[in-house]
Design a protein around this motif. Structure first.
Motif, PDB file in Angstrom:
ATOM      1  N   GLU A  99      42.304  42.158  58.112  1.00  0.00           N
ATOM      2  CA  GLU A  99      41.410  43.269  57.817  1.00  0.00           C
ATOM      3  C   GLU A  99      42.202  44.561  57.882  1.00  0.00           C
ATOM      4  OE1 GLU A  99      38.143  43.227  60.418  1.00  0.00           O
ATOM      5  OE2 GLU A  99      37.244  41.388  59.611  1.00  0.00           O
ATOM      6  N   GLN A 100      41.849  45.458  57.047  1.00  0.00           N
ATOM      7  CA  GLN A 100      42.526  46.762  56.995  1.00  0.00           C
ATOM      8  C   GLN A 100      41.739  47.770  57.824  1.00  0.00           C
ATOM      9  OE1 GLN A 100      45.328  47.084  55.430  1.00  0.00           O
ATOM     10  NE2 GLN A 100      45.670  49.246  55.882  1.00  0.00           N
ATOM     11  N   HIS A 101      42.446  48.414  58.715  1.00  0.00           N
ATOM     12  CA  HIS A 101      41.829  49.419  59.580  1.00  0.00           C
ATOM     13  C   HIS A 101      42.319  50.793  59.174  1.00  0.00           C
ATOM     14  CE1 HIS A 101      39.905  46.696  62.526  1.00  0.00           C
ATOM     15  NE2 HIS A 101      40.860  45.878  62.107  1.00  0.00           N
ATOM     16  N   ARG A 158      50.380  44.988  51.855  1.00  0.00           N
ATOM     17  CA  ARG A 158      49.084  45.605  52.147  1.00  0.00           C
ATOM     18  C   ARG A 158      48.293  45.760  50.846  1.00  0.00           C
ATOM     19  NH1 ARG A 158      49.323  47.750  57.301  1.00  0.00           N
ATOM     20  NH2 ARG A 158      51.427  48.069  58.129  1.00  0.00           N
ATOM     21  N   VAL A 159      46.991  45.839  51.009  1.00  0.00           N
ATOM     22  CA  VAL A 159      46.102  45.987  49.863  1.00  0.00           C
ATOM     23  C   VAL A 159      46.001  47.464  49.495  1.00  0.00           C
ATOM     24  CG1 VAL A 159      43.781  45.601  48.981  1.00  0.00           C
ATOM     25  CG2 VAL A 159      44.822  43.945  50.539  1.00  0.00           C
ATOM     26  N   VAL A 189      42.564  45.496  40.215  1.00  0.00           N
ATOM     27  CA  VAL A 189      43.087  44.122  40.148  1.00  0.00           C
ATOM     28  C   VAL A 189      44.574  44.127  39.874  1.00  0.00           C
ATOM     29  CG1 VAL A 189      42.787  41.883  39.004  1.00  0.00           C
ATOM     30  CG2 VAL A 189      40.840  43.408  39.331  1.00  0.00           C
ATOM     31  N   ASP A 190      45.119  45.249  39.292  1.00  0.00           N
ATOM     32  CA  ASP A 190      46.539  45.267  38.986  1.00  0.00           C
ATOM     33  C   ASP A 190      47.378  45.228  40.238  1.00  0.00           C
ATOM     34  OD1 ASP A 190      45.964  47.573  36.256  1.00  0.00           O
ATOM     35  OD2 ASP A 190      45.819  45.368  36.363  1.00  0.00           O
ATOM     36  N   HIS A 191      46.859  45.704  41.343  1.00  0.00           N
ATOM     37  CA  HIS A 191      47.595  45.688  42.613  1.00  0.00           C
ATOM     38  C   HIS A 191      47.092  44.492  43.415  1.00  0.00           C
ATOM     39  CE1 HIS A 191      49.164  49.727  41.782  1.00  0.00           C
ATOM     40  NE2 HIS A 191      47.956  49.974  41.303  1.00  0.00           N
ATOM     41  N   ILE A 192      47.921  43.479  43.513  1.00  0.00           N
ATOM     42  CA  ILE A 192      47.531  42.201  44.128  1.00  0.00           C
ATOM     43  C   ILE A 192      47.993  42.185  45.567  1.00  0.00           C
ATOM     44  CG2 ILE A 192      47.763  39.702  43.981  1.00  0.00           C
ATOM     45  CD1 ILE A 192      48.317  40.001  41.042  1.00  0.00           C
TER      46      ILE A 192
END
Length: 391
Positions: free
Chosen positions: A331-333, A354-355, A314-317
């Motif tokens: 969506e991440q590929h 990016r997530v 959760v720390d990386h938003i």
């Protein structure tokens, strides 16, 4: 067929002008003693309006006493023939009102005098003005000079001479035109033009200087225009009818009926911009190049997006723009490319958020130890409180 417009006199219209004066009934006045009525009306002011068209007497009677600082009461009434009266309770109020003349109502002058037992139909007619002299040399600011000028203008009531001005209070006839310019003749044969400035003067005719009408209703101008129209055939009724139509209206009407043809440019002038010239004959020159707009178009405000997926720190938003949310979920590929559902893959060189997926470590494994073995003995344990003896 004569298309000339007939005048009002030819049509027989206009006010009736009788050939002879209407007869008037003559009544004999009796011989009576009026001394008691003279004393009764001693505290009365008589007034006359100068322009009946602009000055209603009913409204004047109710509003004029408001301008006076009175200690007693006053009663006003309409006397007819453009005249009115005010009956005062105190003589002090009457004298103060007379001292502050002249008065005006609706920007037109009023003739106000103290009542006198006279039979003149022109009473009241006097208006006192403070008049300032402009153009008189300083060495002629003398009492005799001021006195002679005031007597020639009307009834001299007072005068005042100082180092800065020379003025006089003169009561003039309101039925006659006021005098604004005069010429002073000296014994040596010299002449000097002077200008008279009236303090408190309101509306009047700037052409004939009368106080009962404005310049657009001046009888002298109206009669002069009528004489010019009758004397000149080009300014007859046909010319008047032609002047009624405004030039701008006629131009609009002609353009509406016969619209002008559009000007067609030559082929060379319309195709080659450098050969065109303005209305002064100067060429426009080369066409300025079109500069493409700089910078990137503005986007909507970035709003945070909190993903709720397992194994995500959760720390990386992950931040996602409103534009991206409206056009589909990203969506991440594995290849590092982002693709929206229902939309083709977008290749954007700009940096994007990016997530960051961080796998959480596996939970620690607990080691379960076996319980210690039970000790067995042939002798039972001694009871509590006893000591064991060594063998």
């Amino acid at each position: 067929m004569d298309s000339r417009r007939l005048t009002a006199a030819e049509k027989g219209k206009g006010p009736l002008q009788p050939d002879h004066q209407q007869p008037r009934k003559r009544i004999r006045a009796p011989e009576i003693d009026t001394s008691a009525l003279i004393m009764e009306n001693n505290l009365t002011l008589i007034g006359r309006i100068s322009n009946p068209r602009e000055q209603p007497i009913g409204a004047l009677i109710s509003s004029l006493p408001r301008k006076w600082s009175l200690k007693g009461t006053v009663v006003g009434s309409d006397l007819g023939q453009n005249c009115f009266q005010f009956r005062f309770e105190l003589e002090e109020d009457l004298l103060n009102v007379l001292a502050n003349r002249p008065y005006h109502y609706a920007h037109w002058m009023l003739m106000i005098q103290r009542w006198e037992p006279t039979l003149s139909p022109l009473f009241p007619s006097q208006i006192p003005f403070w008049i300032r002299l402009h153009g008189l040399p300083l060495h002629y600011w003398h009492e005799k000079m001021i006195y002679n000028i005031g007597q020639d203008l009307g009834i001299l009531e007072d005068y005042h001479i100082s180092k800065t001005s020379a003025r006089m209070r003169v009561s003039i006839d309101g039925f006659k035109p006021i005098i604004k310019d005069a010429i002073i003749e000296f014994g040596s044969g010299e002449e000097l033009p002077v200008t008279l400035a009236y303090d408190g003067l309101e509306n009047h005719c700037s052409h004939c200087n009368h106080l009962d009408h404005e310049v657009r209703r001046c009888p002298l101008l109206i009669s002069a225009k009528t004489d010019d129209i009758l004397a000149s055939p080009s300014k007859g009724p046909e010319h008047q009818h032609h002047q009624r139509s405004s030039p701008s209206v006629r131009g609009v009407r002609n353009n509406y009926e016969n619209p002008p043809a559009r000007q067609q440019l030559p082929p060379t002038q319309s195709s080659d911009f450098s050969s065109r010239v303005d209305r002064h004959g100067r060429p426009f020159g080369e066409r300025a190049p079109v500069v493409p707009p700089r910078g990137q178009p503005l986007r909507n405000k970035v709003t945070p997006h909190f993903p709720h997926t397992a194994g995500t720190n959760v720390d990386h938003i992950s931040y996602q723009s409103r534009h991206d949310r409206n056009h589909g979920t990203m969506e991440q590929h594995p290849g590092g490319q982002q693709q929206a559902r229902g939309n083709p893959i977008r290749h954007d060189s700009r940096p994007q958020w990016r997530v960051r997926r961080v796998e959480s470590p596996p939970p620690p494994t607990k080691v379960v130890l076996p319980p210690p073995p039970l000790q067995t003995s042939e002798h039972p344990p001694p009871p509590p409180g006893t000591k064991s003896c060594g063998m």
